[in-house]
Design a protein around this motif. Structure first.
Motif, PDB file in Angstrom:
ATOM      1  N   GLN A  31      30.797  35.611  47.052  1.00  0.00           N
ATOM      2  CA  GLN A  31      30.331  36.870  46.450  1.00  0.00           C
ATOM      3  C   GLN A  31      31.339  37.999  46.657  1.00  0.00           C
ATOM      4  O   GLN A  31      31.004  39.084  47.099  1.00  0.00           O
ATOM      5  CB  GLN A  31      28.944  37.248  46.978  1.00  0.00           C
ATOM      6  CG  GLN A  31      28.205  38.213  46.090  1.00  0.00           C
ATOM      7  CD  GLN A  31      28.040  37.714  44.663  1.00  0.00           C
ATOM      8  OE1 GLN A  31      27.716  36.573  44.424  1.00  0.00           O
ATOM      9  NE2 GLN A  31      28.263  38.567  43.689  1.00  0.00           N
ATOM     10  N   HIS A  32      32.588  37.683  46.305  1.00  0.00           N
ATOM     11  CA  HIS A  32      33.642  38.685  46.352  1.00  0.00           C
ATOM     12  C   HIS A  32      34.055  39.117  44.944  1.00  0.00           C
ATOM     13  O   HIS A  32      35.195  39.531  44.722  1.00  0.00           O
ATOM     14  CB  HIS A  32      34.854  38.143  47.115  1.00  0.00           C
ATOM     15  CG  HIS A  32      34.563  37.910  48.564  1.00  0.00           C
ATOM     16  ND1 HIS A  32      34.542  36.662  49.120  1.00  0.00           N
ATOM     17  CD2 HIS A  32      34.249  38.782  49.550  1.00  0.00           C
ATOM     18  CE1 HIS A  32      34.240  36.766  50.393  1.00  0.00           C
ATOM     19  NE2 HIS A  32      34.052  38.045  50.686  1.00  0.00           N
ATOM     20  N   ALA A  33      33.125  39.012  44.018  1.00  0.00           N
ATOM     21  CA  ALA A  33      33.380  39.436  42.650  1.00  0.00           C
ATOM     22  C   ALA A  33      32.081  39.981  42.067  1.00  0.00           C
ATOM     23  O   ALA A  33      30.997  39.495  42.388  1.00  0.00           O
ATOM     24  CB  ALA A  33      33.894  38.261  41.817  1.00  0.00           C
ATOM     25  N   PHE A  34      32.215  40.997  41.209  1.00  0.00           N
ATOM     26  CA  PHE A  34      31.034  41.659  40.660  1.00  0.00           C
ATOM     27  C   PHE A  34      31.280  42.053  39.207  1.00  0.00           C
ATOM     28  O   PHE A  34      32.377  42.485  38.856  1.00  0.00           O
ATOM     29  CB  PHE A  34      30.717  42.940  41.446  1.00  0.00           C
ATOM     30  CG  PHE A  34      30.493  42.684  42.915  1.00  0.00           C
ATOM     31  CD1 PHE A  34      29.223  42.389  43.383  1.00  0.00           C
ATOM     32  CD2 PHE A  34      31.552  42.729  43.815  1.00  0.00           C
ATOM     33  CE1 PHE A  34      29.016  42.142  44.731  1.00  0.00           C
ATOM     34  CE2 PHE A  34      31.358  42.480  45.161  1.00  0.00           C
ATOM     35  CZ  PHE A  34      30.085  42.182  45.620  1.00  0.00           C
ATOM     36  N   PHE A 151      45.025  32.029  49.775  1.00  0.00           N
ATOM     37  CA  PHE A 151      45.704  33.217  49.262  1.00  0.00           C
ATOM     38  C   PHE A 151      44.820  33.808  48.183  1.00  0.00           C
ATOM     39  O   PHE A 151      44.303  33.089  47.330  1.00  0.00           O
ATOM     40  CB  PHE A 151      47.076  32.837  48.684  1.00  0.00           C
ATOM     41  CG  PHE A 151      47.911  34.023  48.291  1.00  0.00           C
ATOM     42  CD1 PHE A 151      48.784  34.602  49.201  1.00  0.00           C
ATOM     43  CD2 PHE A 151      47.835  34.563  47.008  1.00  0.00           C
ATOM     44  CE1 PHE A 151      49.563  35.699  48.848  1.00  0.00           C
ATOM     45  CE2 PHE A 151      48.604  35.666  46.652  1.00  0.00           C
ATOM     46  CZ  PHE A 151      49.470  36.232  47.585  1.00  0.00           C
ATOM     47  N   ARG A 152      44.641  35.125  48.223  1.00  0.00           N
ATOM     48  CA  ARG A 152      43.743  35.809  47.287  1.00  0.00           C
ATOM     49  C   ARG A 152      44.463  36.953  46.578  1.00  0.00           C
ATOM     50  O   ARG A 152      45.402  37.519  47.103  1.00  0.00           O
ATOM     51  CB  ARG A 152      42.531  36.365  48.038  1.00  0.00           C
ATOM     52  CG  ARG A 152      41.663  35.273  48.599  1.00  0.00           C
ATOM     53  CD  ARG A 152      40.600  35.797  49.535  1.00  0.00           C
ATOM     54  NE  ARG A 152      39.813  34.688  50.037  1.00  0.00           N
ATOM     55  CZ  ARG A 152      38.633  34.309  49.558  1.00  0.00           C
ATOM     56  NH1 ARG A 152      38.065  35.000  48.585  1.00  0.00           N
ATOM     57  NH2 ARG A 152      37.997  33.274  50.046  1.00  0.00           N
ATOM     58  N   ARG A 153      43.919  37.275  45.393  1.00  0.00           N
ATOM     59  CA  ARG A 153      44.428  38.413  44.615  1.00  0.00           C
ATOM     60  C   ARG A 153      43.227  39.100  43.998  1.00  0.00           C
ATOM     61  O   ARG A 153      42.324  38.439  43.491  1.00  0.00           O
ATOM     62  CB  ARG A 153      45.392  37.933  43.534  1.00  0.00           C
ATOM     63  CG  ARG A 153      46.059  39.041  42.750  1.00  0.00           C
ATOM     64  CD  ARG A 153      47.118  38.495  41.798  1.00  0.00           C
ATOM     65  NE  ARG A 153      48.182  37.775  42.476  1.00  0.00           N
ATOM     66  CZ  ARG A 153      49.243  38.351  43.041  1.00  0.00           C
ATOM     67  NH1 ARG A 153      49.374  39.662  42.995  1.00  0.00           N
ATOM     68  NH2 ARG A 153      50.167  37.618  43.610  1.00  0.00           N
ATOM     69  N   ILE A 185      37.065  41.918  40.822  1.00  0.00           N
ATOM     70  CA  ILE A 185      37.355  40.481  40.757  1.00  0.00           C
ATOM     71  C   ILE A 185      38.323  40.106  41.860  1.00  0.00           C
ATOM     72  O   ILE A 185      39.411  40.675  41.970  1.00  0.00           O
ATOM     73  CB  ILE A 185      37.974  40.125  39.382  1.00  0.00           C
ATOM     74  CG1 ILE A 185      37.041  40.522  38.232  1.00  0.00           C
ATOM     75  CG2 ILE A 185      38.340  38.655  39.326  1.00  0.00           C
ATOM     76  CD1 ILE A 185      35.687  39.856  38.229  1.00  0.00           C
ATOM     77  N   GLU A 186      37.923  39.132  42.672  1.00  0.00           N
ATOM     78  CA  GLU A 186      38.809  38.574  43.682  1.00  0.00           C
ATOM     79  C   GLU A 186      38.948  37.092  43.396  1.00  0.00           C
ATOM     80  O   GLU A 186      37.947  36.380  43.267  1.00  0.00           O
ATOM     81  CB  GLU A 186      38.235  38.784  45.085  1.00  0.00           C
ATOM     82  CG  GLU A 186      39.118  38.276  46.197  1.00  0.00           C
ATOM     83  CD  GLU A 186      38.542  38.604  47.563  1.00  0.00           C
ATOM     84  OE1 GLU A 186      38.307  37.650  48.328  1.00  0.00           O
ATOM     85  OE2 GLU A 186      38.333  39.797  47.843  1.00  0.00           O
ATOM     86  N   GLY A 187      40.184  36.643  43.275  1.00  0.00           N
ATOM     87  CA  GLY A 187      40.428  35.240  42.973  1.00  0.00           C
ATOM     88  C   GLY A 187      41.075  34.530  44.139  1.00  0.00           C
ATOM     89  O   GLY A 187      41.848  35.117  44.894  1.00  0.00           O
TER      90      GLY A 187
END
Length: 190
Positions: A31-34, A151-153, A185-187
Protein backbone atom coordinates in the motif's frame (compact mmCIF):
# COMPACT_ATOMS: atom_id res chain seq x y z
CA UNK A 1 49.27 -4.28 -34.64
CA UNK A 2 45.98 -3.78 -36.50
CA UNK A 3 44.68 -6.92 -34.84
CA UNK A 4 45.58 -5.55 -31.38
CA UNK A 5 43.81 -2.23 -32.09
CA UNK A 6 40.73 -4.09 -33.35
CA UNK A 7 40.63 -6.31 -30.26
CA UNK A 8 41.03 -3.26 -27.97
CA UNK A 9 38.21 -1.45 -29.76
CA UNK A 10 35.92 -4.48 -29.46
CA UNK A 11 36.74 -4.87 -25.77
CA UNK A 12 35.96 -1.18 -25.18
CA UNK A 13 32.68 -1.50 -27.03
CA UNK A 14 31.68 -4.57 -25.03
CA UNK A 15 32.62 -3.02 -21.70
CA UNK A 16 30.51 0.08 -22.37
CA UNK A 17 27.06 -1.00 -21.33
CA UNK A 18 24.18 1.17 -22.38
CA UNK A 19 21.87 2.11 -19.54
CA UNK A 20 18.55 0.39 -20.11
CA UNK A 21 15.10 1.28 -18.98
CA UNK A 22 14.18 -0.28 -15.66
CA UNK A 23 10.83 -1.96 -15.23
CA UNK A 24 8.79 -1.44 -12.06
CA UNK A 25 5.63 -2.93 -10.60
CA UNK A 26 3.48 -0.47 -8.65
CA UNK A 27 3.61 -1.46 -4.97
CA UNK A 28 -0.01 -2.12 -4.09
CA UNK A 29 0.76 -5.01 -1.73
CA UNK A 30 2.57 -2.72 0.69
CA UNK A 31 0.00 0.00 0.00
CA UNK A 32 2.64 2.45 -1.13
CA UNK A 33 0.54 3.73 -4.01
CA UNK A 34 -2.69 5.72 -4.12
CA UNK A 35 -5.23 6.92 -6.68
CA UNK A 36 -7.24 9.62 -4.91
CA UNK A 37 -9.87 12.11 -6.01
CA UNK A 38 -11.35 15.41 -4.88
CA UNK A 39 -14.58 16.94 -6.15
CA UNK A 40 -16.70 19.84 -5.01
CA UNK A 41 -19.76 18.90 -2.98
CA UNK A 42 -22.47 21.31 -4.17
CA UNK A 43 -19.93 24.13 -4.06
CA UNK A 44 -19.91 24.09 -0.24
CA UNK A 45 -17.12 21.66 0.63
CA UNK A 46 -14.88 18.94 -0.83
CA UNK A 47 -15.61 15.26 -1.20
CA UNK A 48 -12.45 13.16 -1.00
CA UNK A 49 -11.96 9.51 -1.81
CA UNK A 50 -9.82 6.93 -3.52
CA UNK A 51 -9.80 3.74 -5.53
CA UNK A 52 -8.60 0.94 -3.28
CA UNK A 53 -7.84 -1.66 -5.97
CA UNK A 54 -5.59 -1.01 -8.93
CA UNK A 55 -2.43 -2.37 -10.50
CA UNK A 56 0.17 -1.23 -12.92
CA UNK A 57 3.68 -1.10 -14.22
CA UNK A 58 6.04 1.55 -15.44
CA UNK A 59 9.37 1.70 -17.19
CA UNK A 60 11.93 4.43 -16.55
CA UNK A 61 15.41 5.13 -17.92
CA UNK A 62 17.41 7.80 -16.07
CA UNK A 63 19.55 8.35 -19.17
CA UNK A 64 16.47 8.81 -21.35
CA UNK A 65 13.44 9.84 -19.25
CA UNK A 66 11.45 10.69 -22.38
CA UNK A 67 11.26 6.94 -23.06
CA UNK A 68 9.27 6.31 -19.86
CA UNK A 69 5.99 4.42 -20.13
CA UNK A 70 3.11 3.63 -17.75
CA UNK A 71 0.16 1.23 -17.72
CA UNK A 72 -2.46 1.24 -14.95
CA UNK A 73 -5.75 -0.61 -14.49
CA UNK A 74 -8.24 0.51 -11.82
CA UNK A 75 -11.09 -1.56 -10.41
CA UNK A 76 -13.86 1.05 -10.57
CA UNK A 77 -16.00 -0.79 -8.00
CA UNK A 78 -13.25 -0.18 -5.44
CA UNK A 79 -14.21 3.50 -5.16
CA UNK A 80 -14.21 4.53 -1.52
CA UNK A 81 -15.50 7.89 -0.27
CA UNK A 82 -15.90 6.66 3.30
CA UNK A 83 -19.70 6.54 3.00
CA UNK A 84 -21.43 3.28 1.99
CA UNK A 85 -24.59 4.74 0.42
CA UNK A 86 -22.68 7.38 -1.52
CA UNK A 87 -20.22 4.74 -2.79
CA UNK A 88 -23.14 2.63 -4.02
CA UNK A 89 -24.45 5.69 -5.89
CA UNK A 90 -21.00 6.39 -7.35
CA UNK A 91 -20.88 2.79 -8.63
CA UNK A 92 -24.32 3.18 -10.30
CA UNK A 93 -25.09 4.17 -13.88
CA UNK A 94 -25.31 7.81 -12.75
CA UNK A 95 -21.52 7.83 -12.35
CA UNK A 96 -19.08 4.95 -12.93
CA UNK A 97 -21.51 2.24 -14.15
CA UNK A 98 -19.21 -0.40 -12.68
CA UNK A 99 -21.30 -3.40 -13.78
CA UNK A 100 -20.90 -2.41 -17.41
CA UNK A 101 -17.41 -0.84 -17.06
CA UNK A 102 -15.57 -2.66 -14.26
CA UNK A 103 -12.19 -1.18 -15.15
CA UNK A 104 -10.64 2.15 -15.98
CA UNK A 105 -7.28 2.08 -17.75
CA UNK A 106 -4.46 4.49 -18.46
CA UNK A 107 -1.79 3.85 -21.10
CA UNK A 108 0.89 6.46 -21.59
CA UNK A 109 1.77 7.81 -25.02
CA UNK A 110 4.62 10.16 -24.07
CA UNK A 111 6.64 11.50 -21.17
CA UNK A 112 8.08 15.00 -21.50
CA UNK A 113 10.56 15.87 -18.73
CA UNK A 114 11.22 19.46 -17.68
CA UNK A 115 14.52 20.81 -16.35
CA UNK A 116 13.12 21.18 -12.81
CA UNK A 117 12.43 17.45 -12.41
CA UNK A 118 8.76 17.72 -13.25
CA UNK A 119 7.26 16.21 -16.39
CA UNK A 120 4.10 15.85 -18.42
CA UNK A 121 2.84 12.30 -18.76
CA UNK A 122 0.45 12.10 -21.69
CA UNK A 123 -1.73 9.11 -22.36
CA UNK A 124 -5.12 7.63 -23.01
CA UNK A 125 -7.56 7.27 -20.12
CA UNK A 126 -10.49 4.93 -20.65
CA UNK A 127 -13.30 5.49 -18.17
CA UNK A 128 -16.91 4.35 -18.61
CA UNK A 129 -16.03 3.00 -22.04
CA UNK A 130 -14.82 6.41 -23.27
CA UNK A 131 -11.17 6.89 -24.18
CA UNK A 132 -9.74 10.41 -24.04
CA UNK A 133 -6.19 11.77 -24.12
CA UNK A 134 -5.12 13.37 -20.85
CA UNK A 135 -1.97 15.02 -19.51
CA UNK A 136 -0.80 14.33 -15.97
CA UNK A 137 1.57 16.79 -14.30
CA UNK A 138 4.27 14.61 -12.69
CA UNK A 139 7.05 15.09 -10.13
CA UNK A 140 9.64 12.47 -9.33
CA UNK A 141 9.81 12.00 -5.57
CA UNK A 142 12.93 9.86 -5.41
CA UNK A 143 14.60 6.52 -6.08
CA UNK A 144 16.93 4.18 -4.23
CA UNK A 145 17.37 0.97 -2.30
CA UNK A 146 14.76 -0.20 0.18
CA UNK A 147 15.34 -2.03 3.51
CA UNK A 148 14.39 -5.40 1.94
CA UNK A 149 17.12 -5.53 -0.70
CA UNK A 150 15.05 -4.07 -3.52
CA UNK A 151 15.09 -0.80 -5.40
CA UNK A 152 12.16 1.62 -5.58
CA UNK A 153 11.19 4.72 -7.55
CA UNK A 154 8.34 7.07 -6.72
CA UNK A 155 6.34 9.75 -8.49
CA UNK A 156 3.33 11.92 -7.78
CA UNK A 157 0.97 13.35 -10.34
CA UNK A 158 -2.24 15.29 -10.73
CA UNK A 159 -4.81 15.91 -13.40
CA UNK A 160 -8.25 17.53 -13.59
CA UNK A 161 -10.89 15.66 -15.56
CA UNK A 162 -14.16 17.01 -16.92
CA UNK A 163 -16.82 14.48 -15.98
CA UNK A 164 -18.97 15.04 -19.08
CA UNK A 165 -15.99 14.05 -21.27
CA UNK A 166 -16.46 10.52 -19.91
CA UNK A 167 -20.25 10.41 -20.10
CA UNK A 168 -20.88 11.43 -16.49
CA UNK A 169 -23.48 14.19 -16.55
CA UNK A 170 -25.20 13.79 -13.19
CA UNK A 171 -25.95 17.30 -11.90
CA UNK A 172 -24.01 18.01 -8.72
CA UNK A 173 -24.02 21.76 -9.30
CA UNK A 174 -21.78 23.97 -11.44
CA UNK A 175 -18.78 23.61 -9.10
CA UNK A 176 -18.76 19.82 -9.57
CA UNK A 177 -18.24 19.55 -13.30
CA UNK A 178 -14.61 18.48 -12.83
CA UNK A 179 -12.78 16.08 -10.54
CA UNK A 180 -9.15 16.37 -9.44
CA UNK A 181 -7.13 13.16 -9.40
CA UNK A 182 -3.99 12.82 -7.29
CA UNK A 183 -1.66 9.89 -7.87
CA UNK A 184 1.11 8.77 -5.55
CA UNK A 185 2.96 5.88 -7.17
CA UNK A 186 5.84 3.86 -5.78
CA UNK A 187 7.25 1.10 -7.93
CA UNK A 188 9.49 -1.84 -7.08
CA UNK A 189 12.16 -2.55 -9.69
CA UNK A 190 11.86 -6.00 -11.25
Amino acid sequence: MKKLVLVAAMAAALSTTAVKAEDYVIDIEGQHAFVQFKISHLGYSWLLGEFNDFEGTFSYDEANPAAASVNVTIDTASIDSNHKERDEHLRSDDFLAVEQYPEATFTSTSYTPNEDGSAILAGDLTLRGVTKPIEIMVNEIGAGPDPWGGFRRGFEGSVTLTLADFGIDYNLGPAAKTVDLYLSIEGVRQ
